[in-house]
Design a protein around this motif. Structure first.
Motif, PDB file in Angstrom:
ATOM      1  N   ASN A 144      -5.425   9.027   2.635  1.00 47.18           N
ATOM      2  CA  ASN A 144      -4.022   9.440   2.740  1.00 47.18           C
ATOM      3  C   ASN A 144      -3.306   9.231   1.405  1.00 47.18           C
ATOM      4  OD1 ASN A 144      -1.704  10.309   4.394  1.00 47.18           O
ATOM      5  ND2 ASN A 144      -0.934   8.235   3.979  1.00 47.18           N
ATOM      6  N   HIS A 145      -3.641   8.141   0.741  1.00 47.87           N
ATOM      7  CA  HIS A 145      -3.051   7.855  -0.573  1.00 47.87           C
ATOM      8  C   HIS A 145      -3.419   8.953  -1.576  1.00 47.87           C
ATOM      9  CE1 HIS A 145      -1.598   5.397  -3.916  1.00 47.87           C
ATOM     10  NE2 HIS A 145      -2.742   5.623  -4.531  1.00 47.87           N
ATOM     11  N   TYR A 146      -4.646   9.433  -1.490  1.00 39.22           N
ATOM     12  CA  TYR A 146      -5.106  10.498  -2.377  1.00 39.22           C
ATOM     13  C   TYR A 146      -4.332  11.791  -2.139  1.00 39.22           C
ATOM     14  CZ  TYR A 146      -8.120  14.405  -3.759  1.00 39.22           C
ATOM     15  OH  TYR A 146      -8.594  15.585  -4.272  1.00 39.22           O
ATOM     16  N   ASN A 193      -0.751  11.999  -3.469  1.00 37.83           N
ATOM     17  CA  ASN A 193      -0.633  12.191  -4.914  1.00 37.83           C
ATOM     18  C   ASN A 193      -1.269  13.494  -5.389  1.00 37.83           C
ATOM     19  OD1 ASN A 193       0.441   9.437  -6.162  1.00 37.83           O
ATOM     20  ND2 ASN A 193      -0.926   8.926  -4.456  1.00 37.83           N
ATOM     21  N   ILE A 198      -7.319   4.975   1.937  1.00 37.82           N
ATOM     22  CA  ILE A 198      -7.166   5.525   0.594  1.00 37.82           C
ATOM     23  C   ILE A 198      -7.155   7.053   0.601  1.00 37.82           C
ATOM     24  CG2 ILE A 198      -9.621   5.643  -0.039  1.00 37.82           C
ATOM     25  CD1 ILE A 198      -8.788   4.455  -2.773  1.00 37.82           C
ATOM     26  N   MET A 229      -6.008   2.547  -5.482  1.00 36.38           N
ATOM     27  CA  MET A 229      -5.090   2.062  -4.460  1.00 36.38           C
ATOM     28  C   MET A 229      -5.166   0.543  -4.442  1.00 36.38           C
ATOM     29  SD  MET A 229      -4.927   2.981  -0.378  1.00 36.38           S
ATOM     30  CE  MET A 229      -3.698   2.241   0.688  1.00 36.38           C
TER      31      MET A 229
END
Length: 732
Positions: free
Chosen positions: A564-566, A569, A562, A728
C-alpha cells in the motif's frame, strides 16, 4: 498474542491455493524421512543417502576417505595432550595410569562410538546433521517455532513428515502438548539450539598449538588452510585425507609398538574396576582430572555436524574401521610407555616415539594439528547455513561448491571471521593446558545439549521404549554430567574462552532473530485485507502497465503493508503482479516440484497472485533467470489446475477453458514484456515510548548488523538493472 498458523484460518485473504506437486496421491506416496531410511523401514532405501538415493559402495568408500581428512583431525590429534592434561601434578601411583586408560577407553566407546555413531547419526534430518538438524526434526513434529509461518500445505511436502511407530503414544503426546503450549519451553529450545551452534564453532576455534617454537609456522599454515576453503570440501577432503591417514597409521603403529615393548599388561584396563580404584585413591583430584580425560573426545560433535558433507554410512565406516582402532592403540601404547617412564608424562606423546620415527612423526603432527581445524570449518559452514533458515543469523551468501554432493558449502564471510579467531587463539593461547581447559568446556557443553535433544527425539519421534531412554540417561547422560561438572571447575584457567566466544555469537543470533520475529508479527498485524486489494484495483488512479512484477516479502500469510505504501507513492502496477515469499521449512531439502505454492488474490481480473517459495536449509537458491523461468511455468501450471477444478461444474466449460487460456497468454505476454523486481527495504525503529533496552536492541544493535552485512538482493541473485527498492519504516 495468539496468531492463526494456517492460511486456511484467514478468510479475509479469499484465495485459492495450489501445490505444484502433480497430485495428492503422489505426495502421500513420497512421504518418507531420513529416520525411516536410516532405520530400514522403507524398502530399498540405504542409510545416509543424499536425496534418498542409494549410494554405491564405491561412492561410500570415496566419501569415507574424504571424511578422514575433514571430520577426524580434531579427535585424531587428542593423543598429543590428553595424558599431560590429565596428570597435571604428575603420576602419584602406577595404577593411576590404568584408571585413566580405563576412563579413556570407556569414554571413547560410549560417546563417539555408541552415542554418536549409532544413536545421534540416526537422528539426521534427511542426511543432514548438527544442532539445528535436531531442532528442525522437533519443529516439524511439534509446533515449537516462535515465528507463526506454518501452513497446512507444508505437511504435504514429501520430506516433511516424520513417520514414527504407532505404539507408546501417550508419553510422546503428553510431552508434545506441553512443549507446544509453553512459550518458555519454545524459547528455551531455541536458546539451547543457538548455544549448541555457538559452542560447536567455539570448540573448533580452539586449535591447539604443538609448542611455542612452531606457533608462527602454525599461524602461517592456518592462513593457507582458510584460503583453500573456497575450493570446496570435496577437494579439501582429498587433499587432507592422506595427512590424517598417515597420522592414524603412525599413532596406531607407534601405540602397538609401545604396547608390546613396555607393558602389555595394561590391557587389563578394560576392567572398569580400575576406574573405581582410581577415584577411591585420588578422590577430589580424580574428579578434577576428568577435565583432561574428556579431551580424548574433542571434535566428536564434528561427526554429526559434518554428516551433510558426506553420508551416514561413510562416517560410520571411517570411524569404526580407521579412527577408533587407531585412537585405542595410541592411548593403550602411551599408557604402556608411562608404566615404565612415569616422569615423562608432561610430554608423553613425543617422548614415546621411537627414535627413527621422531622427526617424521613431528612433522605430520604439526600438519595434523592444523588440519584439525577443518572439522570445525566444514561443520561451521553447515550449521550457519541451517541457522539462516530460522532467521537466527544475519544474511550471508552460501556457495555450493559441489554439484555432486549437495551438502558441501562455503561461506566467505564466516570463513574469514573464523580465520582471525583461530589466529588469535593460536598466537594468544600458547599454553597447551589452558587450551585444554577451554576445549573441555566447549566439548562437554555441546555433547550435553545434543543428548538433551536426542532424549526429546527418542520420546516424541522415535517413541523408544522407556527402558532404552532410562538406560541412555543413566549411562551416557550421567557420564557427560560428570565431565561437565569437572570442566566447569577450571573455568578461570582458560575455560572462560569458549563461553565468551559463544556468548558473542549468541548475542548476534539473539539480536537478529528477535527483531526478525518482531518484523514478522508487525507485517502480520498490518497486512492488507482482500477488501483493500479490491478497493485498490477499482481505483482509476492506478495505472496498469505491460510487464510482470515480483514483489518480495517475508510474510507468507497475506499481503504486506509495504504494498500500500508503494502504491501511494507510485500509483502504477504491472499487468501481472506476484507477491513472492521465500520460506524455509524445517527440513533439509524441498523437491523442486513441491517448492512453489500459489494462491490467487481475488478478483480474478486484476491478475494478482501470491507465491510461497519453500526451501529446505540445504537447498540451492538458483540464479535469478532460472528462478524466474521456473516460477512462471509453475504459475501457468497453477492456472491450468484451476481449469480442471472448474471443469467439475456443469455448463460453460468451454467458456471457462477459453478464459483460462487467455489468462495464460496474459502471463506469457507479461513475461515477454519484462520482469521488474520490487524489494521492500524496511527500516526498523523502536516505537515511541519503548524502553532503553528495546531501543538499543533495534535502533543500534540490529541496524548496525544490517548495515554491515549483505542485502537480500545479493543473497537471492536479484539483478540490479531490473530492481526497484521500496522503502518503509516499521515502528516495532
Amino acid at each position: 498474542m495468539e496468531v492463526d498458523r494456517t492460511a486456511d484460518n484467514h478468510p479475509d485473504l479469499q484465495e485459492s491455493s495450489y501445490d505444484s506437486t502433480p497430485n495428492l496421491a503422489e505426495r502421500k506416496l513420497r512421504r518418507n524421512d531420513s529416520l525411516d531410511v536410516e532405520s530400514g523401514t522403507i524398502p530399498g532405501a540405504g542409510a545416509g543417502s543424499h536425496g534418498h538415493k542409494v549410494a554405491s559402495w564405491v561412492v561410500i568408500l570415496q566419501l569415507a576417505f574424504q571424511s578422514i581428512g575433514v571430520v577426524y583431525g580434531d579427535i585424531g590429534t587428542s593423543p598429543l595432550y590428553v595424558y599431560a592434561s590429565t596428570f597435571t601434578e604428575g603420576i602419584k601411583h602406577s595404577d593411576d595410569i590404568l584408571g585413566v586408560l580405563s576412563l579413556i577407553l570407556y569414554t571413547l566407546t560410549l560417546i563417539p562410538l555408541l552415542k554418536y555413531v549409532f544413536f545421534v547419526l540416526q537422528a539426521n534430518d534427511n542426511g543432514e546433521g548438527g544442532t539445528f538438524a535436531l531442532y528442525s526434526l522437533l519443529c516439524r513434529y511439534a509446533k515449537i517455532g516462535l515465528i507463526p509461518s506454518q501452513q497446512v500445505e507444508d505437511q504435504e511436502v514429501s520430506n516433511f513428515q516424520v513417520a514414527p511407530p504407532t505404539n507408546r503414544q501417550k508419553m510422546a503426546s503428553c510431552l508434545k502438548f506441553k512443549l507446544e503450549n509453553s512459550r518458555a519451553a519454545k524459547i528455551f529450545l531455541l536458546f539451547a539450539t543457538m548455544l549448541g551452534t555457538s559452542m560447536v564453532i567455539g570448540d573448533g576455534v580452539l586449535t591447539p598449538s604443538i609448542s611455542d617454537k612452531i606457533v608462527w609456522i602454525s599461524a602461517a599454515i592456518l592462513v593457507c588452510l582458510f584460503m583453500v576453503q573456497r575450493f570446496g570440501t570435496h577437494k579439501v577432503g582429498y587433499s587432507f585425507a592422506p595427512i590424517i591417514c598417515i597420522w592414524f597409521i603412525l599413532i596406531g603403529g607407534i601405540g602397538f609398538y609401545n604396547f608390546i615393548k613396555f607393558d602389555p599388561s595394561v590391557i587389563k584396563a578394560v576392567n572398569p574396576k580400575y576406574i573405581f580404584h582410581y577415584f577411591k585413591r585420588n578422590k577430589m583430584d580424580a574428579w578434577i582430572s576428568l577435565g583432561g580425560v574428556v579431551l580424548a573426545i574433542t571434535g566428536t560433535e564434528a561427526l554429526f555436524a559434518d554428516v551433510g558433507h558426506f553420508t551416514v554410512m561413510s562416517i560410520r565406516l571411517s570411524m569404526c574401521c580407521v579412527t577408533y582402532p587407531a585412537l585405542v592403540s595410541a592411548y593403550v601404547g602411551q599408557a604402556s610407555f608411562l608404566r615404565k617412564h612415569a616422569d615423562l608424562v608432561s610430554n608423553t606423546f613425543f617422548e614415546s616415539i621411537p627414535g627413527p620415527l621422531y622427526w617424521p612423526t613431528f612433522v605430520v603432527a604439526v600438519l595434523a594439528s592444523i588440519v584439525a581445524s577443518q572439522a570445525m570449518i566444514s561443520g561451521t559452514f553447515s550449521i550457519i547455513q541451517q541457522s539462516l533458515s530460522y532467521g537466527c543469523f544475519p544474511r550471508v551468501k552460501v556457495v555450493h561448491t559441489s554439484s555432486k554432493y549437495e551438502g558441501q558449502v562455503y561461506i566467505s564471510e564466516v570463513n574469514y571471521l573464523l580465520m582471525f579467531a583461530c589466529l588469535g587463539v593460536t598466537l594468544g593461547f600458547k599454553d597447551t593446558t589452558r587450551i585444554g581447559n577451554a576445549y573441555g568446556i566447549a566439548v562437554v557443553f555441546v555433547m550435553a545439549l545434543t543428548s538433551s535433544f536426542l532424549v526429546l527425539i527418542m520420546i516424541m519421534i522415535w517413541k523408544s521404549h522407556v527402558l532404552i531412554i532410562i538406560s541412555y540417561v543413566l549411562t551416557i547422560g550421567l557420564l557427560e554430567f560428570m565431565y561437565l561438572s569437572s570442566v566447569l571447575y577450571k573455568f578461570d584457567q582458560g575455560g572462560y574462552l569458549p563461553l565468551a566466544f559463544a556468548g558473542v555469537l549468541m548475542i548476534i543470533m539473539y539480536i537478529w532473530h528477535d527483531v526478525h520475529r518482531r518484523k514478522y508479527y508487525y507485517e502480520l498485524e498490518h497486512k492488507i485485507s482482500a477488501e483493500k486489494v479490491k478497493d485498490i484495483a477499482s481505483l482509476t488512479t492506478i495505472n496498469r502497465v505491460p510487464g510482470l512484477a515480483l514483489f518480495y516479502s517475508e510474510l507468507v500469510q497475506g499481503i504486506p503493508p509495504i504494498f500500500n505504501h508503494y502504491l501511494v507513492n507510485i500509483p502504477t502496477l504491472q499487468r501481472v503482479l506476484i507477491f513472492v515469499s521465500f520460506k524455509s521449512l524445517p527440513i533439509s531439502k524441498v523437491p523442486m516440484e513441491e517448492r512453489f505454492l500459489f494462491r490467487r488474490v481475488e478478483p480474478r481480473d486484476i491478475n494478482v497472485f501470491r507465491c510461497v517459495v519453500r526451501y529446505g536449509y540445504r537447498d540451492i537458491i538458483h540464479e535469478q533467470e532460472s528462478f524466474e523461468r521456473v516460477l512462471v511455468e509453475r504459475l501457468k501450471g497453477f492456472i491450468e489446475e484451476e481449469l480442471w477444478t472448474l471443469e467439475n461444474d456443469d455448463g460453460r466449460v468451454e467458456e471457462k477453458r477459453r478464459k483460462v487460456e487467455e489468462e495464460i497468454e496474459v502471463v506469457d505476454k507479461a513475461w515477454r514484456d519484462g520482469i521488474v523486481h520490487l524489494i521492500g527495504q524496511n527500516e526498523v525503529v523502536a516505537s515511541k515510548g519503548s524502553g532503553f533496552a528495546k531501543r538499543v536492541l533495534i535502533d543500534y544493535a540490529y541496524n548496525a548488523l544490517r548495515r554491515n552485512l549483505r542485502q537480500s538482493e545479493e543473497v537471492f541473485y536479484i539483478p540490479r538493472k531490473r530492481m526497484l527498492k521500496v522503502g518503509m519504516t516499521y515502528e516495532l
